[in-house]
Structures are given as structure tokens and as C-alpha cells.
Design a protein around this motif. Structure first.
Motif, PDB file in Angstrom:
ATOM      1  N   PRO A  89       0.829  -1.211   0.000  1.00 17.55           N
ATOM      2  CA  PRO A  89       0.000   0.000   0.000  1.00 17.55           C
ATOM      3  C   PRO A  89       0.866   1.266   0.000  1.00 17.55           C
ATOM      4  O   PRO A  89       2.032   1.225   0.368  1.00 17.55           O
ATOM      5  CB  PRO A  89      -0.798  -0.115   1.302  1.00 17.55           C
ATOM      6  N   PRO A  90       0.278   2.374  -0.402  1.00 18.03           N
ATOM      7  CA  PRO A  90       1.013   3.643  -0.361  1.00 18.03           C
ATOM      8  C   PRO A  90       1.530   3.906   1.053  1.00 18.03           C
ATOM      9  O   PRO A  90       0.890   3.528   2.038  1.00 18.03           O
ATOM     10  CB  PRO A  90      -0.047   4.669  -0.754  1.00 18.03           C
ATOM     11  N   ASP A  91       2.662   4.521   1.134  1.00 22.12           N
ATOM     12  CA  ASP A  91       3.250   4.785   2.453  1.00 22.12           C
ATOM     13  C   ASP A  91       3.886   6.169   2.471  1.00 22.12           C
ATOM     14  O   ASP A  91       3.670   6.974   1.568  1.00 22.12           O
ATOM     15  CB  ASP A  91       4.266   3.693   2.803  1.00 22.12           C
ATOM     16  N   ARG A  92       4.667   6.415   3.488  1.00 19.52           N
ATOM     17  CA  ARG A  92       5.275   7.740   3.631  1.00 19.52           C
ATOM     18  C   ARG A  92       6.226   8.057   2.492  1.00 19.52           C
ATOM     19  O   ARG A  92       6.432   9.212   2.130  1.00 19.52           O
ATOM     20  CB  ARG A  92       6.047   7.818   4.948  1.00 19.52           C
ATOM     21  N   VAL A  93       6.789   7.034   1.939  1.00 19.16           N
ATOM     22  CA  VAL A  93       7.743   7.256   0.856  1.00 19.16           C
ATOM     23  C   VAL A  93       7.035   7.755  -0.401  1.00 19.16           C
ATOM     24  O   VAL A  93       7.587   8.529  -1.183  1.00 19.16           O
ATOM     25  CB  VAL A  93       8.519   5.959   0.562  1.00 19.16           C
ATOM     26  N   GLY A  94       5.809   7.302  -0.557  1.00 20.18           N
ATOM     27  CA  GLY A  94       5.071   7.811  -1.716  1.00 20.18           C
ATOM     28  C   GLY A  94       3.936   6.903  -2.133  1.00 20.18           C
ATOM     29  O   GLY A  94       3.714   5.848  -1.538  1.00 20.18           O
ATOM     30  N   ARG A  95       3.230   7.364  -3.129  1.00 21.40           N
ATOM     31  CA  ARG A  95       2.114   6.574  -3.626  1.00 21.40           C
ATOM     32  C   ARG A  95       2.035   6.664  -5.145  1.00 21.40           C
ATOM     33  O   ARG A  95       2.474   7.631  -5.748  1.00 21.40           O
ATOM     34  CB  ARG A  95       0.803   7.018  -2.988  1.00 21.40           C
ATOM     35  N   GLN A  96       1.485   5.620  -5.703  1.00 21.43           N
ATOM     36  CA  GLN A  96       1.178   5.609  -7.125  1.00 21.43           C
ATOM     37  C   GLN A  96      -0.292   5.269  -7.273  1.00 21.43           C
ATOM     38  O   GLN A  96      -0.832   4.485  -6.497  1.00 21.43           O
ATOM     39  CB  GLN A  96       1.998   4.545  -7.856  1.00 21.43           C
ATOM     40  N   GLU A  97      -0.899   5.856  -8.260  1.00 16.91           N
ATOM     41  CA  GLU A  97      -2.290   5.555  -8.570  1.00 16.91           C
ATOM     42  C   GLU A  97      -2.407   5.338 -10.070  1.00 16.91           C
ATOM     43  O   GLU A  97      -1.869   6.114 -10.858  1.00 16.91           O
ATOM     44  CB  GLU A  97      -3.202   6.723  -8.178  1.00 16.91           C
ATOM     45  N   LEU A  98      -3.103   4.310 -10.420  1.00 19.49           N
ATOM     46  CA  LEU A  98      -3.355   4.049 -11.843  1.00 19.49           C
ATOM     47  C   LEU A  98      -4.840   3.784 -12.005  1.00 19.49           C
ATOM     48  O   LEU A  98      -5.376   2.846 -11.414  1.00 19.49           O
ATOM     49  CB  LEU A  98      -2.550   2.844 -12.330  1.00 19.49           C
ATOM     50  N   GLU A  99      -5.469   4.636 -12.777  1.00 23.38           N
ATOM     51  CA  GLU A  99      -6.903   4.500 -12.989  1.00 23.38           C
ATOM     52  C   GLU A  99      -7.159   4.369 -14.486  1.00 23.38           C
ATOM     53  O   GLU A  99      -6.705   5.200 -15.273  1.00 23.38           O
ATOM     54  CB  GLU A  99      -7.623   5.725 -12.427  1.00 23.38           C
ATOM     55  N   ILE A 100      -7.860   3.337 -14.849  1.00 17.31           N
ATOM     56  CA  ILE A 100      -8.131   3.098 -16.273  1.00 17.31           C
ATOM     57  C   ILE A 100      -9.582   2.676 -16.456  1.00 17.31           C
ATOM     58  O   ILE A 100     -10.094   1.843 -15.701  1.00 17.31           O
ATOM     59  CB  ILE A 100      -7.225   1.976 -16.833  1.00 17.31           C
ATOM     60  N   VAL A 101     -10.222   3.265 -17.427  1.00 13.20           N
ATOM     61  CA  VAL A 101     -11.536   2.802 -17.872  1.00 13.20           C
ATOM     62  C   VAL A 101     -11.374   2.330 -19.312  1.00 13.20           C
ATOM     63  O   VAL A 101     -10.909   3.089 -20.165  1.00 13.20           O
ATOM     64  CB  VAL A 101     -12.589   3.927 -17.831  1.00 13.20           C
ATOM     65  N   MET A 102     -11.721   1.089 -19.528  1.00 13.28           N
ATOM     66  CA  MET A 102     -11.574   0.534 -20.871  1.00 13.28           C
ATOM     67  C   MET A 102     -12.399  -0.734 -20.980  1.00 13.28           C
ATOM     68  O   MET A 102     -12.468  -1.504 -20.029  1.00 13.28           O
ATOM     69  CB  MET A 102     -10.092   0.215 -21.129  1.00 13.28           C
ATOM     70  N   ASN A 103     -13.009  -0.932 -22.123  1.00 14.41           N
ATOM     71  CA  ASN A 103     -13.817  -2.137 -22.335  1.00 14.41           C
ATOM     72  C   ASN A 103     -14.814  -2.370 -21.208  1.00 14.41           C
ATOM     73  O   ASN A 103     -15.003  -3.483 -20.744  1.00 14.41           O
ATOM     74  CB  ASN A 103     -12.918  -3.363 -22.497  1.00 14.41           C
ATOM     75  N   ASN A 104     -15.395  -1.298 -20.770  1.00 17.19           N
ATOM     76  CA  ASN A 104     -16.398  -1.351 -19.718  1.00 17.19           C
ATOM     77  C   ASN A 104     -15.887  -1.914 -18.399  1.00 17.19           C
ATOM     78  O   ASN A 104     -16.651  -2.443 -17.591  1.00 17.19           O
ATOM     79  CB  ASN A 104     -17.623  -2.142 -20.175  1.00 17.19           C
ATOM     80  N   GLU A 105     -14.594  -1.819 -18.210  1.00 18.93           N
ATOM     81  CA  GLU A 105     -14.024  -2.166 -16.914  1.00 18.93           C
ATOM     82  C   GLU A 105     -13.324  -0.924 -16.384  1.00 18.93           C
ATOM     83  O   GLU A 105     -12.822  -0.111 -17.155  1.00 18.93           O
ATOM     84  CB  GLU A 105     -13.017  -3.300 -17.054  1.00 18.93           C
ATOM     85  N   HIS A 106     -13.290  -0.835 -15.083  1.00 18.45           N
ATOM     86  CA  HIS A 106     -12.729   0.350 -14.448  1.00 18.45           C
ATOM     87  C   HIS A 106     -11.823  -0.096 -13.306  1.00 18.45           C
ATOM     88  O   HIS A 106     -12.300  -0.659 -12.331  1.00 18.45           O
ATOM     89  CB  HIS A 106     -13.888   1.210 -13.920  1.00 18.45           C
ATOM     90  N   ILE A 107     -10.544   0.139 -13.442  1.00 20.44           N
ATOM     91  CA  ILE A 107      -9.633  -0.184 -12.350  1.00 20.44           C
ATOM     92  C   ILE A 107      -9.114   1.106 -11.727  1.00 20.44           C
ATOM     93  O   ILE A 107      -8.976   2.131 -12.391  1.00 20.44           O
ATOM     94  CB  ILE A 107      -8.426  -1.038 -12.813  1.00 20.44           C
ATOM     95  N   SER A 108      -8.887   1.048 -10.437  1.00 24.84           N
ATOM     96  CA  SER A 108      -8.270   2.158  -9.728  1.00 24.84           C
ATOM     97  C   SER A 108      -7.311   1.555  -8.717  1.00 24.84           C
ATOM     98  O   SER A 108      -7.687   1.199  -7.616  1.00 24.84           O
ATOM     99  CB  SER A 108      -9.351   3.000  -9.040  1.00 24.84           C
TER     100      SER A 108
END
Lengths: 158, 202
Positions: A89-108
């Protein structure tokens, strides 16, 4: 229409991509973020207070061909099959987020910063995290090229 | 003219229909939390409000509460862009006209592309990016010409041709305005826009 011959699927459904990486530290909130919107608007922001205290913010509309190529890169990575459940999981060092909507699927997806493949190997989901790790690099590479060529700037490779 | 503005079309701060993120920021502003620029999660779909078919969702991003640092920072205004009339058609970059070549063979070299594209004019810039995992060509190239005609001729001549046994596609990389969108959410009919005349993009 798979005009690129890839497995990107049709381009009639909605497509969206957003990637963020950042942290808050002694130089404030430093981050890099970009997104492709469904209408083709590519937005790019990079805030590094260390070298210069102004945020770089650029936007440009990309062509359908560029959106298709972006989809192709994502589809080929098979990121949509992954899950971030077992990623660090994101921590004090940093975070990344990847959010994609495609082919009627949605990831975050969210996770911590990944320093190198060593971090990937040592994680609880090395296969999935590796997919994420390489996809993010390929996407950054694509976006950096688009932005730097269009505006003739040098994005900070954070 | 000006009198009508006041009552019918209340206040519409949104410059265009594509400001998805800004909409959510507006909602976030109502939050008493002092945290600036709160979070835009699910920027695009807001959990599936827009789709005709419910989307499958996956990931921690849907479950997290707004935490520190969580958020898109792209919602702010003030993005630089090159001048554009917003219409259809290709957009010029700062020093020329950019093309995207897709379907590029994974073993292609810069020279292969140079040789194919210099026929139409001097190639000012060429990016042939590599797949970070395999080290082979990722499959696309970005190529810049100084003049519109050079770029246009390259597209007309090379799109759909073969390069190293693989079919390549050549098209503009940048566009002056939004792509036409089919099959996407629209505003409710009651949501009148102000000022700008009703633009038809379909």
C-alpha cells in the motif's frame, strides 16, 4: 476497429487513463500526473519543488490514433486482469495511482513507489506488480515523448 | 441579449463539457474538510454513474477514503497549451507537425523509419521508444516534419504500407479539438449551456 492490429479492442467504448506518482516531503508535494480523457485531451502535470518551484502543466488534444495506441499498450499489458489487493500500500515514501476505464471495466489501483525490480520480486504479488511496473514505465515513456515533442520541453523523469 | 443571461442560464463556470474533473472538484468543495483539492477518485465514471451498462470496478482506489496526498492535481486550471481554434483537424506542435506511426516492427531501427520517411521531407524529430521489459521497439514511433504538406504526404503515402514485413499505420499525433464521441454520456436535456452557441459535434 483494431486498426493497429493490436488487441486493443474497439474504440467505441469510453476510455480514460490517469496515472499519479508522488509524495510529500521537505520539498513539499512533489508529483507527476497525467491523464488521457475520453475526448482525447492529454493533461500532464509535474511539480518538483526541488529544482524549480513552478508546476509544469501542459495539455493538448491527441488524435484518435494516439488514443488507440494507448489502448493497445494497456491491452497488451493485461493490467486489467490484475488486482492491487496484495500490492504494497502507499506509504510515507510515496504513492502511485493508476486508474483506467476501458472495455467497460474500471480499475483504480494504488500502491507505494517502486524503486526497482527488487521491490517487485520481494512483494506478495510479483507477477501482478511486474505488469504494473512495466506498464507504468511504458506509459510514462509514451507521454513524455508526446509532451516533450509537442511543447519542446524536457519532462522531469521522476 | 445580456439580460437573458442572468435568469435562464444560471451560472455555468464550466468552460466545456469535458471538464469532468472540475465537476468533482466542485462537489469536493462542499466538503467542510480543509484539505485542498480533495480527491477525485473515479474521475471519469464516479462509480458508474455514466455508463449504460454498469462497469466492473476493481482496486483499492475505490475503497480508500480521501487520505493525505490522495488526489488528482490535474483539476486545477492554468494548463498551458498551444494556440488552437478548437476545430477538427491536426494540431501543429511547436516546431512542426507530429505523426504517430503504429504497427512498427519490434526489431525496427531508427534508420528504417528515417529511410522511409525522409522521402517526404526532412525528419526533424524521431522517437522510437522501447518496451521497457523486452528492450524491443514498443510498436510506435513519433515523427516530426517542419511543414504540413510533408506530413500530409507521408500519411497519404505510407499509411497502411509495409515496413519490415509489418503493416504500419501513419496518422497525425495531435488534434485541434476533442475527438467525436459516440455512445457517451451527455448532459441531461435540462442543463442549458450559457453563452456558447449549441455546438454540434456529432
Amino acid at each position: 476497429m483494431a486498426a493497429t492490429g493490436g488487441s486493443g479492442g474497439g474504440d467505441q467504448d469510453e476510455f480514460y487513463l490517469r496515472y499519479y506518482v508522488g509524495h510529500k516531503g521537505k520539498f513539499g508535494h512533489e508529483f507527476l500526473e497525467f491523464e488521457f480523457r475520453p475526448d482525447g485531451k492529454l493533461r500532464y502535470a509535474n511539480n518538483s519543488n526541488y529544482k524549480n518551484d513552478t508546476m509544469i502543466r501542459k495539455e493538448v488534444f491527441v488524435s484518435p490514433a494516439v488514443l488507440r495506441e494507448c489502448r493497445r499498450i494497456i491491452a497488451d499489458s493485461e493490467i486489467m486482469k490484475e488486482d492491487d489487493n496484495n500490492w504494497p500500500p502507499p506509504d510515507r515514501v510515496g504513492r502511485q495511482e493508476l486508474e483506467i476505464v476501458m472495455n467497460n471495466e474500471h480499475i483504480s489501483f494504488t500502491t507505494s513507489k517502486i524503486g526497482s525490480l527488487v521491490d517487485v520480486q520481494g512483494s506478495q504479488d510479483p507477477e501482478g506488480l511486474r505488469v504494473f511496473y512495466y506498464l507504468v514505465q511504458d506509459l510514462k515513456c509514451f507521454v513524455f515523448s508526446l509532451i516533450s515533442l509537442h511543447f519542446k520541453i524536457k519532462p522531469i523523469q521522476s | 441579449m445580456a439580460a437573458a443571461v442572468g435568469d435562464v442560464e444560471v451560472v455555468d463556470f464550466e468552460p466545456d463539457e469535458d471538464d469532468l474533473m472540475d465537476e468533482e472538484v466542485g462537489a469536493a468543495d462542499a466538503d467542510p474538510s480543509p484539505a485542498p483539492a480533495a480527491k477525485l477518485r473515479s474521475t471519469i465514471a464516479g462509480g458508474g454513474s455514466s455508463g449504460l451498462v454498469p462497469r466492473k470496478t476493481k482496486g483499492r482506489g475505490f475503497r480508500e477514503e480521501a487520505g493525505p496526498g490522495r488526489g488528482s492535481h490535474l483539476s486545477a486550471r492554468g494548463f498551458d497549451s498551444l494556440d488552437s481554434d478548437g476545430g477538427p483537424g491536426p494540431q501543429r506542435s511547436i516546431e512542426g507537425w507530429m505523426l504517430l506511426v503504429s504497427g512498427v516492427h519490434e526489431e525496427a531501427q531508427e534508420d528504417d523509419l528515417h529511410n522511409a520517411f525522409r522521402e517526404f521531407g526532412q525528419v526533424k524529430n524521431l522517437h522510437l521508444n522501447l518496451d521497457r521489459r523486452t528492450g524491443f521497439v514498443k510498436g510506435y514511433a513519433l515523427i516530426e516534419y517542419e511543414n504540413f504538406e510533408e506530413a500530409q504526404t507521408a500519411i497519404a503515402t505510407l499509411n497502411g504500407t509495409e515496413l519490415l514485413t509489418q503493416r504500419i499505420f501513419v496518422d497525425w499525433a495531435f488534434s485541434k479539438g476533442p475527438v467525436k464521441r459516440r455512445n457517451v454520456r451527455r448532459r441531461s436535456p435540462g442543463a442549458h449551456r450559457s453563452r456558447s452557441p449549441p455546438r454540434r459535434r456529432y
